[in-house]
Scaffold this motif. Sequence first.
Motif, PDB file in Angstrom:
ATOM      1  N   GLN A  10       0.830  -1.208   0.000  1.00  0.00           N
ATOM      2  CA  GLN A  10       0.000   0.000   0.000  1.00  0.00           C
ATOM      3  C   GLN A  10       0.862   1.254   0.000  1.00  0.00           C
ATOM      4  OE1 GLN A  10      -2.531  -0.411   3.410  1.00  0.00           O
ATOM      5  NE2 GLN A  10      -3.991  -1.792   2.353  1.00  0.00           N
ATOM      6  N   GLN A  11       1.950   1.237   0.777  1.00  0.00           N
ATOM      7  CA  GLN A  11       2.849   2.392   0.816  1.00  0.00           C
ATOM      8  C   GLN A  11       3.528   2.607  -0.538  1.00  0.00           C
ATOM      9  OE1 GLN A  11       3.183   4.680   3.227  1.00  0.00           O
ATOM     10  NE2 GLN A  11       1.485   3.590   4.177  1.00  0.00           N
ATOM     11  N   SER A  12       3.915   1.528  -1.202  1.00  0.00           N
ATOM     12  CA  SER A  12       4.543   1.610  -2.535  1.00  0.00           C
ATOM     13  C   SER A  12       3.562   2.190  -3.554  1.00  0.00           C
ATOM     14  CB  SER A  12       5.013   0.218  -2.961  1.00  0.00           C
ATOM     15  OG  SER A  12       5.470   0.251  -4.289  1.00  0.00           O
ATOM     16  N   LEU A  13       2.321   1.699  -3.525  1.00  0.00           N
ATOM     17  CA  LEU A  13       1.299   2.217  -4.448  1.00  0.00           C
ATOM     18  C   LEU A  13       0.981   3.681  -4.148  1.00  0.00           C
ATOM     19  CD1 LEU A  13      -1.143  -0.835  -4.651  1.00  0.00           C
ATOM     20  CD2 LEU A  13       0.408   0.004  -6.425  1.00  0.00           C
ATOM     21  N   LEU A  14       0.979   4.053  -2.886  1.00  0.00           N
ATOM     22  CA  LEU A  14       0.724   5.441  -2.491  1.00  0.00           C
ATOM     23  C   LEU A  14       1.832   6.368  -3.008  1.00  0.00           C
ATOM     24  CD1 LEU A  14      -1.282   7.182  -0.908  1.00  0.00           C
ATOM     25  CD2 LEU A  14       0.094   6.777   1.132  1.00  0.00           C
ATOM     26  N   ARG A  15       3.099   5.920  -2.893  1.00  0.00           N
ATOM     27  CA  ARG A  15       4.219   6.721  -3.421  1.00  0.00           C
ATOM     28  C   ARG A  15       4.116   6.869  -4.938  1.00  0.00           C
ATOM     29  NH1 ARG A  15       7.080   4.008   0.687  1.00  0.00           N
ATOM     30  NH2 ARG A  15       7.677   2.329  -0.731  1.00  0.00           N
ATOM     31  N   GLN A  16       3.767   5.784  -5.639  1.00  0.00           N
ATOM     32  CA  GLN A  16       3.603   5.839  -7.101  1.00  0.00           C
ATOM     33  C   GLN A  16       2.473   6.793  -7.479  1.00  0.00           C
ATOM     34  OE1 GLN A  16       3.048   1.848  -8.486  1.00  0.00           O
ATOM     35  NE2 GLN A  16       5.195   1.274  -8.168  1.00  0.00           N
ATOM     36  N   ARG A  17       1.355   6.730  -6.735  1.00  0.00           N
ATOM     37  CA  ARG A  17       0.226   7.622  -7.007  1.00  0.00           C
ATOM     38  C   ARG A  17       0.624   9.078  -6.805  1.00  0.00           C
ATOM     39  NH1 ARG A  17      -4.227   8.721  -2.773  1.00  0.00           N
ATOM     40  NH2 ARG A  17      -2.400   9.866  -2.128  1.00  0.00           N
ATOM     41  N   ASN A  18       1.341   9.356  -5.725  1.00  0.00           N
ATOM     42  CA  ASN A  18       1.761  10.730  -5.440  1.00  0.00           C
ATOM     43  C   ASN A  18       2.740  11.245  -6.504  1.00  0.00           C
ATOM     44  OD1 ASN A  18       0.144  10.735  -3.194  1.00  0.00           O
ATOM     45  ND2 ASN A  18       1.811  10.311  -1.742  1.00  0.00           N
ATOM     46  N   LEU A  19       3.664  10.383  -6.938  1.00  0.00           N
ATOM     47  CA  LEU A  19       4.612  10.763  -7.988  1.00  0.00           C
ATOM     48  C   LEU A  19       3.869  11.029  -9.307  1.00  0.00           C
ATOM     49  CD1 LEU A  19       7.560  11.198  -8.789  1.00  0.00           C
ATOM     50  CD2 LEU A  19       7.700   8.758  -9.317  1.00  0.00           C
ATOM     51  N   PHE A  20       2.908  10.182  -9.620  1.00  0.00           N
ATOM     52  CA  PHE A  20       2.098  10.372 -10.818  1.00  0.00           C
ATOM     53  C   PHE A  20       1.304  11.672 -10.741  1.00  0.00           C
ATOM     54  CE2 PHE A  20      -1.944   9.706 -13.121  1.00  0.00           C
ATOM     55  CZ  PHE A  20      -1.433   9.615 -14.407  1.00  0.00           C
ATOM     56  N   ALA A  21       0.749  11.980  -9.571  1.00  0.00           N
ATOM     57  CA  ALA A  21      -0.019  13.217  -9.385  1.00  0.00           C
ATOM     58  C   ALA A  21       0.876  14.433  -9.550  1.00  0.00           C
ATOM     59  CB  ALA A  21      -0.696  13.219  -8.012  1.00  0.00           C
ATOM     60  N   LEU A  22       2.088  14.400  -8.992  1.00  0.00           N
ATOM     61  CA  LEU A  22       3.032  15.512  -9.144  1.00  0.00           C
ATOM     62  C   LEU A  22       3.455  15.695 -10.609  1.00  0.00           C
ATOM     63  CD1 LEU A  22       5.364  15.207  -6.032  1.00  0.00           C
ATOM     64  CD2 LEU A  22       3.995  17.177  -6.690  1.00  0.00           C
ATOM     65  N   THR A  23       3.730  14.597 -11.275  1.00  0.00           N
ATOM     66  CA  THR A  23       4.114  14.658 -12.692  1.00  0.00           C
ATOM     67  C   THR A  23       2.969  15.217 -13.525  1.00  0.00           C
ATOM     68  OG1 THR A  23       5.555  12.749 -12.387  1.00  0.00           O
ATOM     69  CG2 THR A  23       4.990  13.311 -14.646  1.00  0.00           C
ATOM     70  N   SER A  24       1.767  14.765 -13.274  1.00  0.00           N
ATOM     71  CA  SER A  24       0.593  15.261 -14.002  1.00  0.00           C
ATOM     72  C   SER A  24       0.386  16.751 -13.760  1.00  0.00           C
ATOM     73  CB  SER A  24      -0.665  14.497 -13.602  1.00  0.00           C
ATOM     74  OG  SER A  24      -0.536  13.148 -13.956  1.00  0.00           O
ATOM     75  N   ALA A  25       0.546  17.179 -12.529  1.00  0.00           N
ATOM     76  CA  ALA A  25       0.386  18.608 -12.212  1.00  0.00           C
ATOM     77  C   ALA A  25       1.459  19.431 -12.913  1.00  0.00           C
ATOM     78  CB  ALA A  25       0.455  18.815 -10.697  1.00  0.00           C
ATOM     79  N   GLY A  26       2.696  18.932 -12.920  1.00  0.00           N
ATOM     80  CA  GLY A  26       3.784  19.641 -13.601  1.00  0.00           C
ATOM     81  C   GLY A  26       3.533  19.755 -15.097  1.00  0.00           C
ATOM     82  N   LEU A  27       3.084  18.660 -15.713  1.00  0.00           N
ATOM     83  CA  LEU A  27       2.779  18.688 -17.152  1.00  0.00           C
ATOM     84  C   LEU A  27       1.587  19.592 -17.446  1.00  0.00           C
ATOM     85  CD1 LEU A  27       3.336  14.947 -18.127  1.00  0.00           C
ATOM     86  CD2 LEU A  27       4.761  16.919 -18.727  1.00  0.00           C
ATOM     87  N   GLY A  28       0.609  19.604 -16.550  1.00  0.00           N
ATOM     88  CA  GLY A  28      -0.546  20.489 -16.726  1.00  0.00           C
ATOM     89  C   GLY A  28      -0.132  21.955 -16.684  1.00  0.00           C
ATOM     90  N   ILE A  29       0.740  22.301 -15.737  1.00  0.00           N
ATOM     91  CA  ILE A  29       1.235  23.687 -15.650  1.00  0.00           C
ATOM     92  C   ILE A  29       2.043  24.043 -16.899  1.00  0.00           C
ATOM     93  CG2 ILE A  29       2.829  25.189 -14.382  1.00  0.00           C
ATOM     94  CD1 ILE A  29       1.889  23.742 -11.815  1.00  0.00           C
ATOM     95  N   ALA A  30       2.890  23.107 -17.357  1.00  0.00           N
ATOM     96  CA  ALA A  30       3.679  23.349 -18.567  1.00  0.00           C
ATOM     97  C   ALA A  30       2.774  23.549 -19.781  1.00  0.00           C
ATOM     98  CB  ALA A  30       4.640  22.193 -18.808  1.00  0.00           C
ATOM     99  N   LEU A  31       1.685  22.788 -19.867  1.00  0.00           N
ATOM    100  CA  LEU A  31       0.737  22.928 -20.965  1.00  0.00           C
ATOM    101  C   LEU A  31       0.054  24.289 -20.935  1.00  0.00           C
ATOM    102  CD1 LEU A  31      -0.716  21.640 -23.381  1.00  0.00           C
ATOM    103  CD2 LEU A  31      -2.403  20.771 -21.765  1.00  0.00           C
ATOM    104  N   VAL A  32      -0.342  24.733 -19.744  1.00  0.00           N
ATOM    105  CA  VAL A  32      -0.984  26.048 -19.608  1.00  0.00           C
ATOM    106  C   VAL A  32      -0.017  27.152 -20.020  1.00  0.00           C
ATOM    107  CG1 VAL A  32      -1.906  27.688 -17.907  1.00  0.00           C
ATOM    108  CG2 VAL A  32      -2.668  25.310 -17.880  1.00  0.00           C
TER     109      VAL A  32
END
Length: 190
Positions: A10-32
């Motif tokens: 669960q901790q491993s999946l949580l870290r992957q989810r958080n990393l994915f969320a940060l990457t998505s947010a960064g790409l979203g900001i770059a797109l804007v």
Amino acid sequence: MFADISYERQQSLLRQRNLFALTSAGLGIALVVATSLAATRDREVVLLPTLPREVTVSSAGVDADYLELVTRDTALVLLNRSPEGLDYWMGEILKLADPVSHGQLKADLVKIVAEQRGSDVTQAFIIRSMTVDPRGLTSEVTGTLKTFVGAQVIASDDRRFQFTWTYRGLRLSLAGFAQLPPKDTSKEAH
């Protein structure tokens, strides 16, 4: 024991989810940011004072208007020459040359320069008509070629010239030119 393994997973999946969320947010900001830069950026159009209309260049092929304008300018540079400006004249034509045809074109121009250098012979060309074939990358120019010695006109002949072009990337280049025989108007009259 299963609880420990389950907790680690669960901790491993949580870290992957958080990393994915940060990457998505960064790409979203770059797109804007990229979209706002593209929307506010001024459109750049190259304007030449000799062009009577806006011309676009595309990798899909040569536009007939563009081919006509380039042919007009090339014909005027190529067919209007005097002994005083031969080096400049040859340099300007070679700037338009296709790299593959550069050697042959230069050899043809050197012959003309050798014939005309040191003489008083000047040449002027008046364009009467032009046809262009954007698909075949050829153009034909018809007009009057006047030859002067000093200020005296010694010849005034109707001539036709064909220009052959290459188009690579977004660059239209001169591959060759030739004088064509005069059109036989007697066949057209029958």
